[in-house]
Scaffold this motif. Structure first.
Motif, PDB file in Angstrom:
ATOM      1  N   TYR A  42       0.812  -1.219   0.000  1.00 41.87           N
ATOM      2  CA  TYR A  42       0.000   0.000   0.000  1.00 41.87           C
ATOM      3  C   TYR A  42       0.850   1.276   0.000  1.00 41.87           C
ATOM      4  O   TYR A  42       0.302   2.373  -0.101  1.00 41.87           O
ATOM      5  CB  TYR A  42      -0.889   0.036   1.249  1.00 41.87           C
ATOM      6  CG  TYR A  42      -1.877  -1.088   1.353  1.00 41.87           C
ATOM      7  CD1 TYR A  42      -3.182  -0.963   0.865  1.00 41.87           C
ATOM      8  CD2 TYR A  42      -1.529  -2.300   1.963  1.00 41.87           C
ATOM      9  CE1 TYR A  42      -4.100  -1.994   0.985  1.00 41.87           C
ATOM     10  CE2 TYR A  42      -2.441  -3.339   2.081  1.00 41.87           C
ATOM     11  CZ  TYR A  42      -3.720  -3.182   1.592  1.00 41.87           C
ATOM     12  OH  TYR A  42      -4.627  -4.210   1.709  1.00 41.87           O
ATOM     13  N   GLU A  45       3.768   4.212  -4.708  1.00 38.49           N
ATOM     14  CA  GLU A  45       2.893   4.499  -5.842  1.00 38.49           C
ATOM     15  C   GLU A  45       3.517   3.937  -7.129  1.00 38.49           C
ATOM     16  O   GLU A  45       4.689   3.536  -7.129  1.00 38.49           O
ATOM     17  CB  GLU A  45       2.595   5.995  -5.929  1.00 38.49           C
ATOM     18  CG  GLU A  45       3.803   6.891  -5.869  1.00 38.49           C
ATOM     19  CD  GLU A  45       4.465   7.035  -7.208  1.00 38.49           C
ATOM     20  OE1 GLU A  45       3.804   7.453  -8.156  1.00 38.49           O
ATOM     21  OE2 GLU A  45       5.660   6.738  -7.317  1.00 38.49           O
ATOM     22  N   GLN A  83      -7.272   5.523   0.149  1.00 37.02           N
ATOM     23  CA  GLN A  83      -6.619   4.911  -1.013  1.00 37.02           C
ATOM     24  C   GLN A  83      -7.573   3.942  -1.690  1.00 37.02           C
ATOM     25  O   GLN A  83      -8.284   3.196  -1.033  1.00 37.02           O
ATOM     26  CB  GLN A  83      -5.355   4.164  -0.587  1.00 37.02           C
ATOM     27  CG  GLN A  83      -4.527   3.630  -1.756  1.00 37.02           C
ATOM     28  CD  GLN A  83      -3.284   2.888  -1.295  1.00 37.02           C
ATOM     29  OE1 GLN A  83      -3.264   1.650  -1.297  1.00 37.02           O
ATOM     30  NE2 GLN A  83      -2.250   3.617  -0.889  1.00 37.02           N
ATOM     31  N   ASN A  86      -4.585   2.351  -5.764  1.00 37.86           N
ATOM     32  CA  ASN A  86      -3.182   2.773  -5.689  1.00 37.86           C
ATOM     33  C   ASN A  86      -2.566   2.905  -7.083  1.00 37.86           C
ATOM     34  O   ASN A  86      -1.431   2.492  -7.321  1.00 37.86           O
ATOM     35  CB  ASN A  86      -2.355   1.806  -4.832  1.00 37.86           C
ATOM     36  CG  ASN A  86      -0.990   2.371  -4.459  1.00 37.86           C
ATOM     37  OD1 ASN A  86      -0.777   3.579  -4.515  1.00 37.86           O
ATOM     38  ND2 ASN A  86      -0.062   1.500  -4.097  1.00 37.86           N
ATOM     39  N   THR A  87      -3.320   3.496  -8.002  1.00 41.93           N
ATOM     40  CA  THR A  87      -2.808   3.732  -9.355  1.00 41.93           C
ATOM     41  C   THR A  87      -2.550   5.214  -9.623  1.00 41.93           C
ATOM     42  O   THR A  87      -2.169   5.581 -10.730  1.00 41.93           O
ATOM     43  CB  THR A  87      -3.793   3.203 -10.419  1.00 41.93           C
ATOM     44  OG1 THR A  87      -5.047   3.875 -10.276  1.00 41.93           O
ATOM     45  CG2 THR A  87      -4.002   1.706 -10.274  1.00 41.93           C
ATOM     46  N   GLN A  93      -2.236   9.316  -2.865  1.00 40.71           N
ATOM     47  CA  GLN A  93      -2.715   8.168  -2.104  1.00 40.71           C
ATOM     48  C   GLN A  93      -1.670   7.589  -1.153  1.00 40.71           C
ATOM     49  O   GLN A  93      -1.908   6.567  -0.516  1.00 40.71           O
ATOM     50  CB  GLN A  93      -3.171   7.064  -3.077  1.00 40.71           C
ATOM     51  CG  GLN A  93      -2.038   6.287  -3.768  1.00 40.71           C
ATOM     52  CD  GLN A  93      -1.459   6.975  -4.979  1.00 40.71           C
ATOM     53  OE1 GLN A  93      -1.495   8.192  -5.096  1.00 40.71           O
ATOM     54  NE2 GLN A  93      -0.931   6.205  -5.915  1.00 40.71           N
ATOM     55  N   VAL A  94      -0.507   8.235  -1.038  1.00 41.10           N
ATOM     56  CA  VAL A  94       0.592   7.696  -0.239  1.00 41.10           C
ATOM     57  C   VAL A  94       0.556   8.293   1.165  1.00 41.10           C
ATOM     58  O   VAL A  94       0.531   9.517   1.314  1.00 41.10           O
ATOM     59  CB  VAL A  94       1.950   7.987  -0.898  1.00 41.10           C
ATOM     60  CG1 VAL A  94       3.081   7.400  -0.061  1.00 41.10           C
ATOM     61  CG2 VAL A  94       1.986   7.424  -2.316  1.00 41.10           C
ATOM     62  N   LEU A 100      -3.691   4.535   6.888  1.00 45.39           N
ATOM     63  CA  LEU A 100      -4.150   4.395   5.512  1.00 45.39           C
ATOM     64  C   LEU A 100      -5.540   3.757   5.503  1.00 45.39           C
ATOM     65  O   LEU A 100      -5.734   2.666   6.049  1.00 45.39           O
ATOM     66  CB  LEU A 100      -3.186   3.552   4.687  1.00 45.39           C
ATOM     67  CG  LEU A 100      -3.481   3.585   3.183  1.00 45.39           C
ATOM     68  CD1 LEU A 100      -2.205   3.635   2.386  1.00 45.39           C
ATOM     69  CD2 LEU A 100      -4.313   2.388   2.751  1.00 45.39           C
ATOM     70  N   SER A 102      -7.988   2.030   3.328  1.00 48.01           N
ATOM     71  CA  SER A 102      -8.134   1.330   2.056  1.00 48.01           C
ATOM     72  C   SER A 102      -9.607   1.015   1.828  1.00 48.01           C
ATOM     73  O   SER A 102     -10.262   0.386   2.671  1.00 48.01           O
ATOM     74  CB  SER A 102      -7.320   0.030   2.075  1.00 48.01           C
ATOM     75  OG  SER A 102      -7.531  -0.707   0.896  1.00 48.01           O
ATOM     76  N   CYS A 151      -7.630   0.323 -11.289  1.00 46.62           N
ATOM     77  CA  CYS A 151      -8.045   1.566 -10.629  1.00 46.62           C
ATOM     78  C   CYS A 151      -9.480   1.413 -10.137  1.00 46.62           C
ATOM     79  O   CYS A 151     -10.264   0.629 -10.676  1.00 46.62           O
ATOM     80  CB  CYS A 151      -7.926   2.756 -11.580  1.00 46.62           C
ATOM     81  SG  CYS A 151      -9.118   2.780 -12.942  1.00 46.62           S
ATOM     82  N   GLY A 155     -10.947   6.466  -6.675  1.00 47.38           N
ATOM     83  CA  GLY A 155      -9.803   7.228  -7.155  1.00 47.38           C
ATOM     84  C   GLY A 155     -10.136   8.047  -8.380  1.00 47.38           C
ATOM     85  O   GLY A 155      -9.666   9.187  -8.536  1.00 47.38           O
TER      86      GLY A 155
END
Length: 484
Positions: A42, A45, A83, A86-87, A93-94, A100, A102, A151, A155
């Protein structure tokens, strides 16, 4: 790079442990991941520009669970970074010390109405999943990008993703009717409206789309569908310069109107990268050309002879010496093969070493001038540089990517990122363009935003952030410098 990774946050251990225990009790211990080996996937990127760190990856499975997580973290003063797949390409998203969040378990298609032409999806659905659900109902969800298999819709909404069909259908914002959003204090705004007309106050939907998780956490959306196309014509043409690219665009648009769904440009250097590195890629036009156009026309009427329409336009362009050669796909398989040449370009660039990427937009009428001027400036700055300017000419969005000179050290090349930003972004600004067309700001471009965004607009953005997230806990350090 224009923005360096921030110093990681250090969270109070007692508050952190207590909050994670509460969250685990609510959503299940299996969905609170704290072991470093398990959180690794995760943290980096896709381009490897940033590697983050987090004390925990939290994976709620419903909007109510997301709200509980946000409320719990708000009470403990703990920051959250949302996130999806994570694309993202700008580091938004970092996490850098934050928890985090998800959202991949929120992956249900809640509703589809073929009369209303709407689909309600949770944000963990992949773009491909949404496309497939629409197709099963003989409908089209037109957002299409290279990462659509991985994706997630969340996002796409967070960055207002564009893609290859913006010319006809618009960005993600134009494809969205309603949203469900968890606010910074844990309250849930239910704005899942299917209405095409609703003038009851401020448009909160458009506020959250494109905000990159800094104002609220989108958990579901009502998306616009369209009738599924029944006829299609895909053409690849070779041309000598960007001015001819625009000339062909004008010709096709004048004849096809809204049937012109996509209009993409590729340079020869990019085509050769794809042919060299991507399995199955086949040269469609035998004689190499400086530039290529990939255009697509679609219609919901089966009897529309789009190929004949394209042939007529190409004939006029050939007679005017605006194109050198062209091929029209004679089957779905050939159409797919032509699109693969364009879709694989970003991946093919990775095999050629370092790549400094600019996602910019200028008025369509200025695309050719910009590409030529920016190319000349960058090549003069670094001899041997390979300029790969490609993308969505029909809506003015150019991915002005720079591949390192052959044999140059990758790290030394990437150290030139900020110098190239000044060359490219200053030119973009001179054409009244934008330094971010469809990828967002995230971390990569937040300092750039200070240089090119109207100061009053920045003040308004900061006021919105302060109003909706006064503690600065949602995706801290992203988009706005020093805001959270």
């Amino acid at each position: 790079m224009s923005s360096h990774a921030p110093t990681p946050l250090h969270l109070a251990a007692d508050h952190l442990d207590a909050a994670l225990a509460r969250i685990a009790a609510r959503i299940g211990p299996a969905y609170v991941i704290t072991q470093p080996g398990d959180t690794e996937g995760y943290l980096t990127e896709p381009r490897g520009l940033y590697r983050g760190e987090t004390p925990a990856v939290v994976r709620p499975g419903s909007t109510a669970e997301v709200a509980f997580v946000v409320e719990t973290c708000a009470a403990a003063g703990l920051p959250l970074v949302p996130q999806g797949g994570n694309t993202g390409l700008v580091g938004g998203q970092v996490p850098f010390g934050a928890i985090l969040l998800s959202l991949g378990r929120l992956n249900k298609i809640r509703a589809l109405d073929a009369t209303d032409l709407t689909l309600t999806a949770e944000v963990g659905c992949t773009l491909h999943q949404v496309q497939a659900a629409a197709a099963e109902a003989d409908c089209l969800f037109p957002l299409s990008i290279a990462s659509e298999g991985t994706c997630q819709i969340g996002g796409n909404l967070a960055t207002n993703a564009g893609g290859t069909a913006v010319l006809r259908y618009g960005n993600t914002r134009e494809l969205t009717l309603g949203l469900e959003v968890v606010l910074a204090d844990g309250r849930i705004w239910n704005g899942l409206s299917r209405l095409r007309k609703d003038n009851t106050g401020y448009d909160l939907r458009d506020l959250f789309v494109g905000s990159e998780g800094t104002l609220g956490i989108i958990t579901a959306a009502v998306l616009r569908l369209f009738p599924k196309p029944k006829a299609r014509a895909t053409v690849l043409a070779g041309l000598s310069d960007p001015h001819q690219v625009l000339a062909l665009f004008r010709r096709l648009r004048a004849v096809a109107g809204d049937a012109l769904t996509g209009f993409e440009m590729m340079p020869d250097v990019g085509m050769e990268m794809v042919l060299k590195h991507m399995p199955g890629a086949v040269r469609a036009i035998q004689d190499r050309q400086p530039f290529y156009v990939l255009a697509e026309l679609t219609s919901t009427r089966r009897d529309d002879d789009l190929a004949a329409m394209v042939e007529g336009v190409l004939g006029e362009a050939l007679e005017a010496e605006e194109i050198a050669d062209a091929v029209i796909a004679s089957s779905e398989a050939q159409s797919h093969a032509l699109w693969k040449l364009r879709e694989d370009l970003s991946e093919a660039q990775k095999f050629e070493g370092g790549s400094i990427k600019h996602d910019v937009s200028v008025p369509v009428s200025k695309v050719a001038e910009f590409v030529l001027a920016a190319t000349a400036a960058c090549e003069a700055h670094m001899p041997g540089l390979r300029v790969c300017a490609f993308g969505h000419v029909g809506d003015g969005n150019i991915h002005f990517n720079l591949s390192q000179p052959i044999g140059m050290d990758k790290t030394a090349f990437l150290d030139s990122w900020e110098a190239f930003n000044r060359l490219v972004h200053d030119l973009v600004a001179s054409y009244d363009g934008s330094i971010s067309a469809e990828h967002g700001i995230g971390l990569l471009k937040r300092e750039e935003l200070l240089l090119y965004k109207d100061p009053v607009a920045l003040d308004v953005m900061a006021s919105l952030k302060a109003a909706l997230d006064p503690a600065g806990l949602l995706n801290p350090g992203k988009v706005l410098v020093g805001k959270g």
